[in-house]
Design an enzyme around this catalytic site. Structure first.
Site, PDB file in Angstrom:
ATOM      1  N   HIS A 128       3.763  -2.065   3.271  1.00  0.00           N
ATOM      2  CA  HIS A 128       3.722  -0.712   2.721  1.00  0.00           C
ATOM      3  C   HIS A 128       5.024  -0.438   1.969  1.00  0.00           C
ATOM      4  CE1 HIS A 128       0.548  -0.479   5.752  1.00  0.00           C
ATOM      5  NE2 HIS A 128       0.059   0.544   5.075  1.00  0.00           N
ATOM      6  N   ASP A 161       0.821  -1.208   0.000  1.00  0.00           N
ATOM      7  CA  ASP A 161       0.000   0.000   0.000  1.00  0.00           C
ATOM      8  C   ASP A 161       0.860   1.266   0.000  1.00  0.00           C
ATOM      9  OD1 ASP A 161      -2.169  -1.661   0.228  1.00  0.00           O
ATOM     10  OD2 ASP A 161      -2.926  -0.808   2.100  1.00  0.00           O
TER      11      ASP A 161
END
Length: 301
Positions: A229, A74
């Site tokens: 992430h 992400d």
């Protein structure tokens, strides 16, 4: 010049042109090194009528085999971290799914294009990733932010944006969905992704600490959708070691791509509850996390 000689030269020129054009695809199709982790299989994911998956938020997830893992990232693209993550994935011949913030894509279009050209699946993570989540926006504003993200990503990658995203994969920032937004995305046949486990890499920690967190969860859960992430330096530093450990421990990577039909699904066990919903409720209520000497297990991603 004889007709036969001319025909021969034409054929040779055409053959050379075809070979030249084929070289990039031939290189892309080159076999992985024997010691690479590789991608075990490709799983097509369609969402006719809607789909929500990931046990952290929803009572169902992808039906994966023992020791199968889906890698998702992400908040990118981010220079200085995303590029290192792509290097690590390429070295191990592994494919992942990236959920892109449209504003970051606009800032770093070349990096987004690199992800796409590497064969990674490009999903969406809203345009602005609002700090207070889409849940605190009006429904109209949240929809506009989501659609703006779809459009930004698609224009960079494909030169234009249609009424629907080319890859109908979406993850809510902070997993903070609403029934109305889920219904709206379902009406557009867009899959909503949660996660089955995560690395807590939104916290400040060393790459070694992060690696141990992920490995403990993998050994416990045995399979699932992993949230990381690609904007985090600790994750970029940790990923090469994680991929090495996955291979050593017999884990296999599943690459998700868009499809037409619903994928096989696994239902949540009896007694399931949404972990992220409880976190979001406390966050939006302004509750402070309890003091602890340990890193908290319930923080918003």
């Amino acid at each position: 010049m004889a007709i036969e000689d001319w025909n021969t030269r034409v054929k040779l020129s055409l053959a050379a042109l075809i070979l030249m054009l084929a070289l990039p695809s031939l290189a892309a199709a080159a076999p992985c090194p024997p010691d690479a982790l590789g991608t075990s299989r490709v799983l097509e994911v369609g969402a006719p009528g809607g789909l929500q998956i990931g046990f952290k938020t929803y009572p169902q997830t992808l039906q994966l085999e023992d020791h199968e893992v889906v890698l998702t990232f992400d908040d990118g693209p981010n220079p200085g971290t995303t590029d290192h993550i792509l290097d690590a994935l390429a070295k191990q011949c592994v494919k992942a799914t990236f959920f892109i913030i449209g504003r970051e894509a606009m800032a770093y279009p070349a990096l987004l294009k690199r992800e796409y050209e590497a064969g990674e699946t490009i999903g969406h993570h809203s345009y602005s990733h609002p700090a207070k989540t889409l849940r605190l926006m009006t429904e109209e504003a949240a929809k506009a932010d989501i659609d703006k993200g779809f459009a930004a990503d698609d224009r960079i990658l494909y030169g234009s944006a249609g009424p629907e995203p080319r890859v109908p994969f979406f993850r809510f920032p902070g997993f903070a969905d609403t029934p109305a937004l889920v219904t709206w995305l379902s009406s557009r046949n867009i899959a909503v992704f949660g996660a089955d486990f995560w690395a807590f890499d939104w916290l400040d920690m060393s790459s070694e600490e992060e690696l141990q967190i992920v490995l403990r969860k993998l050994e416990r859960e045995k399979r699932g959708i992993l949230l990381l992430h690609d904007s985090r330096a600790s994750t970029a530093a940790m990923l090469p070691d994680l991929l090495d450990e996955l291979k050593k421990r017999g884990f296999k990577i599943v690459h998700l791509v868009p499809g037409a039909a619903l994928p096989p699904l696994q239902k949540a066990p009896e007694g399931w509850s949404s972990e992220t919903e409880a976190v979001i409720a406390r966050t939006l209520a302004g509750a402070s996390p309890p003091a602890s000497s340990k890193k908290p297990e319930h923080l918003q991603p």
